[in-house]
Design an enzyme around this catalytic site. Structure first.
Site, PDB file in Angstrom:
ATOM      1  CE1 TYR A 144      -3.658   2.554   0.671  1.00 25.07           C
ATOM      2  CE2 TYR A 144      -2.344   3.293   2.533  1.00 25.07           C
ATOM      3  CZ  TYR A 144      -3.406   3.482   1.677  1.00 25.07           C
ATOM      4  OH  TYR A 144      -4.212   4.586   1.811  1.00 25.07           O
ATOM      5  CG  ASP A 239       5.794   3.692   0.913  1.00 22.97           C
ATOM      6  OD1 ASP A 239       6.117   4.395   1.899  1.00 22.97           O
ATOM      7  OD2 ASP A 239       4.608   3.544   0.542  1.00 22.97           O
ATOM      8  CE  LYS A 267       1.065   5.008   8.400  1.00 23.30           C
ATOM      9  NZ  LYS A 267       1.045   4.264   7.156  1.00 23.30           N
TER      10      LYS A 267
HETATM   11  C1  LIG Z   1       0.363   4.672   5.785  1.00 22.99           C
HETATM   12  C2  LIG Z   1       1.120   4.425   4.531  1.00 22.99           C
HETATM   13  C3  LIG Z   1       1.049   5.284   3.417  1.00 22.99           C
HETATM   14  C4  LIG Z   1       0.070   6.410   3.350  1.00 22.99           C
HETATM   15  O1  LIG Z   1       0.310   7.376   4.296  1.00 22.99           O
HETATM   16  P1  LIG Z   1      -0.894   8.374   4.728  1.00 22.99           P
HETATM   17  O2  LIG Z   1      -0.225   9.355   5.631  1.00 22.99           O
HETATM   18  O3  LIG Z   1      -1.924   7.538   5.375  1.00 22.99           O
HETATM   19  O4  LIG Z   1      -1.384   9.001   3.462  1.00 22.99           O
HETATM   20  C5  LIG Z   1       1.898   5.053   2.365  1.00 22.99           C
HETATM   21  N1  LIG Z   1       2.756   4.026   2.370  1.00 22.99           N
HETATM   22  C6  LIG Z   1       2.834   3.169   3.398  1.00 22.99           C
HETATM   23  C7  LIG Z   1       3.823   2.064   3.350  1.00 22.99           C
HETATM   24  C8  LIG Z   1       2.006   3.331   4.510  1.00 22.99           C
HETATM   25  O5  LIG Z   1       2.054   2.447   5.502  1.00 22.99           O
END
Ligand SMILES: *Cc1c(COP(=O)(O)O)cnc(C)c1O
Length: 425
Positions: A144, A239, A267
């Protein structure tokens, strides 16, 4: 355990917001319960509006690595608030935070701050496309990267050759350039590169997949991605929105010793405030506006409160790692929980303080394996934990997070409660 006030708030929320929430997983739909509404949080606990306390293993989906409301972070934020909430102009703390990030993650030669992980990955991909002059990208099934149009795809019926939108409202035209490969499956990546020579701008991957539960990269998988992207002149994007500062101070790239061209962070980097970052090689990042032709902007980007929370958080992580071996301690806590989950028959994938117990007998190495888990059994287990004051993700396909604030006492109590559960397949 009474959850009456939560229930009445939920009924009101249902009229005001889709599903009563501002992010889907919070609605508890996959565990067939009403969500609890949180009033406050401190240390390793969150407290709902009915006054119930829960040991929190969601940690706001990752940011809470220090636990909730760390006094030093709160104090720094309070102080910053006194000087104004947003200026829409450069501030010194953007430099302080960027230097901190760079010192921990040297591959971040040049970076840009944004407000969410979604924005970071979307912008990183745009930059990789601008830099390479190519349109196609490769992502992995089950990974994701936020909810931008081009990333909401699923593999089409012709699996490796076409992908189709995974959400209503996304035109097929927006996803036709997103190719979907399979996690830990080198061959699927090779095939896509062979079929689309000189057309692939980038490969984006979670170096540890943490949005299909937790799936670890197999031996050499990340190294393979590094080699094949080099071979075909594509940009490799890690990511690390979850893994950054979670797997270690230098993220998964330091842990696995594979250096991507670009990285996205989110995060933890905002210390609980909305903040994310994308960056990488100077040569690539110089394509970003205003000096380059890839446009990207943000009214609240690099927000002074968010940078302050991020700086305070990263400084505490560095200090705790130096003085107390923070990441080793987090791993030991993770090991304890993992062991208890295994004892009752769950398949556990774990790296440090990031883990997931699947209700399946199958080893989970990719999305297909994750799907073998019995989500009904997970829902029952979730409910049992919640009623015993343990708050875990309300979905089988999300990770469990541990924080520095989790006390041995609470961990041991959690382990006992887990081990008392009679899980039946
Ligand atoms: C949470 C997440 C996102 C998206 O981040 P948001 O701040 O919720 O838009 C993208 N990549 C990864 C791996 C994530 O865990």
């Amino acid at each position: 355990m009474k959850q009456d006030i939560s229930e009445s708030l939920y009924q009101k929320a249902l009229k005001l917001m889709p599903g009563g929430v501002n992010s889907p997983v919070r609605a508890f739909l996959s565990v067939n319960r009403s969500p609890v509404f949180i009033d406050r949080a401190e240390g390793d606990k969150i407290y709902d509006v009915d006054g119930n306390a829960y040991v929190d293993y969601v940690c706001s989906w990752g940011p809470g690595i220090l636990g909730h409301s760390h006094p030093k972070v709160i104090e720094a934020v309070r102080e910053a608030c006194g000087r104004g909430l947003t200026f829409g102009a450069p501030t010194k703390n953007e430099i302080v935070l960027a230097e901190l990030i760079q010192s921990l993650m040297p591959s971040m030669e040049v970076m840009r701050m944004v407000n969410s992980g979604t924005e970071a990955t979307m912008s990183a991909i745009r930059t990789a496309r601008g830099y390479t002059g190519r349109d196609k990208i490769i992502k992995f099934k089950g990974c994701y990267h936020g909810h931008s149009d081009g990333l909401l795809v699923k593999a089409g019926s012709a699996a490796l050759t076409s992908s189709v939108p995974d959400s209503a409202g996304v035109p097929a035209d927006y996803t036709k350039n997103t190719l979907v490969a399979f996690y830990n499956d080198k061959k699927s990546v090779e095939e896509l590169f062979e079929k689309n020579k000189d057309e692939i701008a980038c490969v984006i991957v979670e170096p540890i997949a943490a949005n299909m539960g937790v799936v670890l990269p197999e031996e050499n998988f990340l190294r393979f991605l590094r080699e094949i992207t080099n071979k075909y002149g594509a940009v490799l994007i890690f990511d690390e929105v979850i893994t950054g500062f979670r797997i270690g101070l230098g993220g998964a790239q330091e842990y696995y010793k594979v250096t991507p061209d670009m990285t996205t962070l989110g995060k933890i980097v905002g210390g609980g405030m909305p903040m994310a970052v994308y960056g990488g090689k100077k040569e690539i990042m110089n394509y970003v506006s205003p000096i380059g032709k890839v446009y990207q902007a943000g009214t609240l980007s690099g927000n002074p409160i968010a940078t302050t929370a991020g700086i305070a958080t990263l400084n505490l992580l560095i200090e705790k790692e130096e003085k107390e071996n923070l990441y080793k301690k987090l791993e030991e806590k993770g090991n304890k929980i993992a062991k208890s989950l295994q004892k009752i028959g769950l398949q556990v994938n774990q790296k440090g303080s990031l883990l997931c117990g699947y209700c399946t007998n199958k080893k989970v190495k990719n999305y297909e394996d994750a799907l073998t888990s019995d989500t009904k059994k997970y829902a029952e287990f979730f409910s049992y934990l919640l009623d015993n004051g343990i708050y875990v993700a309300p979905s089988q396909f999300e990770a469990m997070f541990l924080s520095d604030a989790h006390t041995d006492e609470d961990i041991d109590r959690t382990c006992q409660i887990i081990e008392d559960y009679k899980l039946k397949y």
